[in-house]
Motif scaffolding. Structure first.
Motif, PDB file in Angstrom:
ATOM      1  N   LEU A  91     -12.163  57.245  22.528  1.00  0.00           N
ATOM      2  CA  LEU A  91     -12.859  55.688  22.269  1.00  0.00           C
ATOM      3  C   LEU A  91     -11.830  54.519  22.612  1.00  0.00           C
ATOM      4  N   GLY A  92     -10.641  54.911  21.823  1.00  0.00           N
ATOM      5  CA  GLY A  92      -9.646  54.149  21.751  1.00  0.00           C
ATOM      6  C   GLY A  92      -8.804  53.942  23.038  1.00  0.00           C
ATOM      7  N   ALA A  93      -8.710  55.185  23.627  1.00  0.00           N
ATOM      8  CA  ALA A  93      -8.071  55.393  24.765  1.00  0.00           C
ATOM      9  C   ALA A  93      -9.036  54.529  25.762  1.00  0.00           C
ATOM     10  N   CYS A  94     -10.362  54.695  26.101  1.00  0.00           N
ATOM     11  CA  CYS A  94     -10.976  54.002  26.997  1.00  0.00           C
ATOM     12  C   CYS A  94     -10.847  52.480  26.833  1.00  0.00           C
ATOM     13  N   HIS A  95     -10.735  52.080  25.661  1.00  0.00           N
ATOM     14  CA  HIS A  95     -10.478  50.600  25.315  1.00  0.00           C
ATOM     15  C   HIS A  95      -9.296  50.020  26.124  1.00  0.00           C
ATOM     16  N   VAL A  96      -8.202  50.951  25.908  1.00  0.00           N
ATOM     17  CA  VAL A  96      -6.988  50.558  26.654  1.00  0.00           C
ATOM     18  C   VAL A  96      -6.870  50.587  27.945  1.00  0.00           C
ATOM     19  N   LEU A  97      -7.489  51.562  28.381  1.00  0.00           N
ATOM     20  CA  LEU A  97      -7.657  51.722  29.972  1.00  0.00           C
ATOM     21  C   LEU A  97      -8.392  50.520  30.549  1.00  0.00           C
TER      22      LEU A  97
END
Length: 369
Positions: free
Chosen positions: A290-296
């Motif tokens: 979930l955190g990775a998707c926010h950054v992407l």
């Protein structure tokens, strides 16, 4: 077991016996959990209990069975200070150690914020409720709290313990084993102890994630691992790397996370800075994914068009993500129920062997990959 509540109008053992068509003694045996009763008769008695609304007198029942009819559900940490904080929803552990200035309040706050623990509680409660038992939630984030848990069990306030450890150095499983107390662990302990446990085939789950990303055509794949001192974190990384190597990808960029959304964001920032052309990411749990998707998205990358993302757990975070996460399902509720079954079996057969039950993962395909 005596039950003299007739004058108060409450249903009695005799009422249940008449409804079930059996003797009062048979009803007493079923209510008290005696094992050698025919399953058909047990079911008839349970239905009669439901119809009549009979509620056992717990005090009288405890005198007969010498059982508390309660199970301690213990969330335990190593008590090594707040620098060890991490939310590990994948090992059956999610925690911020309470031995430092944060205190037990921060530890419990982290526990309740992690979707993993709600799933564990659901599995435990759903298994115990039909059996007339209930869990007692305990936190053991310091050495004193662990001593209190052991004393609580020794004095018979709970019949046994279901232990969810939040740190690989947690001494509680060994303390319980040394005391000869009944317990079952969620997840294989980092250090071997003679206590039964349930766990997931983590390497197989990571293999599913790798094969899915490769099957989509991803070729520049990175991974956000869990903490590598935790068995599940290490196993998921090993399974992912081995599978990638078998498909001709000997080098996989890795950024270590701590099973929290914030650590997933930080890890994704590092990976993008070092490998801006990546087209696939496997995060070792859903919160980090979930955190990775926010950054992407913040970097203008479309998901899954530019970068495909796969998580692990199939927790509520997978559905909260946009797009919803493709993830490897860990059946936490079923694992928690099995953990509870193993404990009740241990209580019924104290001399039975220590055992383990390993669950199989499943890939759940959604919009992120």
């Amino acid at each position: 077991m005596t039950d003299d509540r007739r004058s108060a109008g409450a249903p009695t053992l005799e009422d249940v016996a008449r409804a079930a068509g059996v003797s009062r003694a048979t009803v007493s045996r079923v209510v008290n959990g005696v094992r050698n009763v025919d399953p058909v008769i047990q079911e008839a008695v349970r239905q009669a209990v439901s119809v009549t609304g009979y509620t056992p007198n717990r005090a009288a029942r405890s005198l007969v069975t010498r059982r508390a009819d309660a199970i301690a559900l213990v969330v335990s940490g190593a008590g090594v200070g707040p620098e060890a904080a991490r939310g590990d929803s994948s090992t059956g552990a999610s925690g911020e150690e309470g031995g430092g200035s944060g205190g037990s309040g921060s530890f419990t706050a982290q526990v309740f914020a992690d979707p993993f623990f709600g799933r564990v509680v659901t599995g435990v409660v759903d298994y115990l409720r039909p059996r007339g038992m209930h869990p007692v939630l305990m936190f053991a984030e310091t050495s004193r709290a662990r001593e209190e848990v052991v004393a609580y069990l020794r004095q018979g306030s709970a019949d046994g313990a279901l232990v969810v450890s939040t740190h690989p150095e947690d001494p509680l499983p060994a303390l319980i084993a040394d005391a000869g107390l009944a317990a079952v662990l969620f997840a294989r302990p980092a250090r071997p102890v003679p206590v039964s446990y349930v766990d997931l085939a983590h390497q197989d789950g990571a293999r599913l994630a790798a094969e899915h990303l490769l099957g989509r055509g991803c070729r520049r794949i990175a991974t956000i691992s869990g903490p590598l001192d935790v068995p599940a974190g290490e196993a998921r990384l090993t399974g992912f790397r081995d599978t990638m190597a078998r498909h001709g990808h000997p080098y996989i960029p890795i950024a270590e996370g701590q099973f929290t959304q914030e650590s997933g964001e930080s890890a994704m920032e590092r990976l993008l800075a070092e490998h801006p052309d990546l087209d696939g990411v496997f995060a070792a749990n859903d919160l980090m994914a979930l955190g990775a998707c926010h950054v992407l998205r913040e970097h203008g990358r479309s998901i899954p068009g530019d970068v495909a993302v796969v998580g692990f757990d199939d927790s509520s975070a997978a559905l909260a993500c946009r797009p919803p996460l493709t993830t490897v399902r860990q059946p936490v509720e079923g694992m928690a129920a099995e953990m509870t079954r193993l404990l009740l079996d241990r209580l019924a057969r104290p001399d039975g062997p220590v055992t383990s039950v390993i669950f199989e993962p499943e890939l759940v395909v959604r919009g992120s990959a």
